[in-house]
Design a protein around this motif. Structure first.
Motif, PDB file in Angstrom:
ATOM      1  N   TYR A  33      44.111  36.173  54.589  1.00 47.78           N
ATOM      2  CA  TYR A  33      42.663  36.243  54.398  1.00 47.78           C
ATOM      3  C   TYR A  33      42.183  34.989  53.662  1.00 47.78           C
ATOM      4  O   TYR A  33      42.876  34.479  52.791  1.00 47.78           O
ATOM      5  CB  TYR A  33      42.287  37.452  53.547  1.00 47.78           C
ATOM      6  N   TYR A  35      38.766  33.633  51.407  1.00 50.30           N
ATOM      7  CA  TYR A  35      37.540  34.015  50.712  1.00 50.30           C
ATOM      8  C   TYR A  35      36.939  32.765  50.083  1.00 50.30           C
ATOM      9  O   TYR A  35      37.648  31.778  49.820  1.00 50.30           O
ATOM     10  CB  TYR A  35      37.832  35.020  49.593  1.00 50.30           C
ATOM     11  N   LEU A  91      39.697  30.737  48.220  1.00 49.96           N
ATOM     12  CA  LEU A  91      40.844  31.574  47.881  1.00 49.96           C
ATOM     13  C   LEU A  91      41.523  32.083  49.145  1.00 49.96           C
ATOM     14  O   LEU A  91      40.865  32.430  50.120  1.00 49.96           O
ATOM     15  CB  LEU A  91      40.387  32.781  47.054  1.00 49.96           C
ATOM     16  N   GLN A 102      45.869  43.131  48.587  1.00 47.47           N
ATOM     17  CA  GLN A 102      45.945  41.726  48.947  1.00 47.47           C
ATOM     18  C   GLN A 102      46.381  40.940  47.715  1.00 47.47           C
ATOM     19  O   GLN A 102      45.904  41.186  46.609  1.00 47.47           O
ATOM     20  CB  GLN A 102      44.579  41.238  49.452  1.00 47.47           C
ATOM     21  N   HIS A 103      47.273  39.986  47.920  1.00 42.89           N
ATOM     22  CA  HIS A 103      47.766  39.158  46.826  1.00 42.89           C
ATOM     23  C   HIS A 103      47.159  37.772  46.977  1.00 42.89           C
ATOM     24  O   HIS A 103      47.288  37.154  48.044  1.00 42.89           O
ATOM     25  CB  HIS A 103      49.285  39.097  46.845  1.00 42.89           C
ATOM     26  N   PHE A 104      46.526  37.297  45.912  1.00 41.35           N
ATOM     27  CA  PHE A 104      45.748  36.077  45.969  1.00 41.35           C
ATOM     28  C   PHE A 104      46.492  34.877  45.388  1.00 41.35           C
ATOM     29  O   PHE A 104      47.266  35.013  44.424  1.00 41.35           O
ATOM     30  CB  PHE A 104      44.441  36.252  45.191  1.00 41.35           C
ATOM     31  N   GLY A 105      46.196  33.718  45.965  1.00 39.40           N
ATOM     32  CA  GLY A 105      46.592  32.467  45.352  1.00 39.40           C
ATOM     33  C   GLY A 105      45.572  32.072  44.289  1.00 39.40           C
ATOM     34  O   GLY A 105      44.575  32.771  44.078  1.00 39.40           O
ATOM     35  N   ASP A 106      45.811  30.932  43.637  1.00 38.55           N
ATOM     36  CA  ASP A 106      44.905  30.475  42.590  1.00 38.55           C
ATOM     37  C   ASP A 106      43.762  29.611  43.131  1.00 38.55           C
ATOM     38  O   ASP A 106      42.959  29.103  42.356  1.00 38.55           O
ATOM     39  CB  ASP A 106      45.677  29.723  41.499  1.00 38.55           C
TER      40      ASP A 106
END
Lengths: 113, 111
Positions: A33, A35, A91, A102-106
């Motif tokens: 995903y 964002y 993101l 969902q696991h997000f990056g920085d």
């Protein structure tokens, strides 16, 4: 445990230039995903991939934006002819199943001069 | 589409429980509620999620009302490092894969 990785972390560019961001999801995650987050706001959905297929796009994703995930692993987000309003944090997130977190990056912070 | 409503900001004394409410009155019966937090310049961090029953993990507890129209995230012993923006999230969109973040609650833990 390797999380979601985004590159670069910061990008400064002049208005009208093209930029490309990369996202490497968690290795076994087939859903990816993108964002966008502007100052003081929560992240807003841009687009979603399942494997290499782009299955959903937000109306925020104008024709200057294109995202790819050619082999179902890493993804790129390109912005052509950047505008001041494109300044934001971009993101990337990944998940194994649609209902799972969902696991997000920085993120990649884009600044347009 | 289901959306969420949260207070803009809250304060909590260090060591006390922080209770963060969220209204999601239009959520459908098979949608999860997710909670994330975001510290400045970092990506959102997953905390907990739930469907109908209350949930607890090492970070927090989630209390969901019986009618599922609201929930409360509980940080049992808030520390200064818990100062962040907390988002209550539901999934929306054509495929149900968009996370709707809203504007979240800015929690400040006071020494």
């Amino acid at each position: 445990d390797t999380g979601v990785s985004q590159d670069p972390r910061h990008k400064i560019t002049k208005r009208g230039q093209n930029v490309t961001f990369r996202c490497d999801p968690i290795s076994e995650h087939n859903r990816l995903y993108w964002y966008r987050q502007t100052l003081g706001q929560g992240p807003e959905f841009l687009t979603y991939f399942q494997n290499e297929a782009q299955l959903e796009k937000s109306r925020l994703l104008s024709d200057r934006f294109s995202a790819e995930r050619p082999k179902g692993s890493f993804s790129t987000l390109e912005i052509q002819r950047t505008e001041q309003g494109d300044s934001a944090m971009y993101l990337c997130a990944s998940s194994l199943r649609g209902w799972q977190p969902q696991h997000f990056g920085d993120g990649t912070r884009l600044s347009i001069l | 589409d289901a959306k969420t409503t949260q207070p803009t900001s809250m304060d909590c004394a260090e060591g006390r429980a922080a209770n963060l409410p969220c209204n999601h009155s239009t959520i459908s019966g098979n949608e999860y509620v997710y909670w994330y937090r975001q510290i400045h310049s970092q990506g959102p961090q997953y905390i907990i999620h739930g469907l109908k029953n209350n949930e607890t993990n090492e970070m927090a507890s989630l209390i969901i009302t019986e009618d599922r129209k609201s929930s409360t995230l509980i940080l049992p012993h808030a520390t200064l490092r818990d100062t962040a923006v907390y988002y209550c999230i539901v999934r929306v969109g054509d495929t149900g894969n968009q996370f709707y973040f809203g504007t979240g609650t800015s929690l400040t833990v006071i020494p």
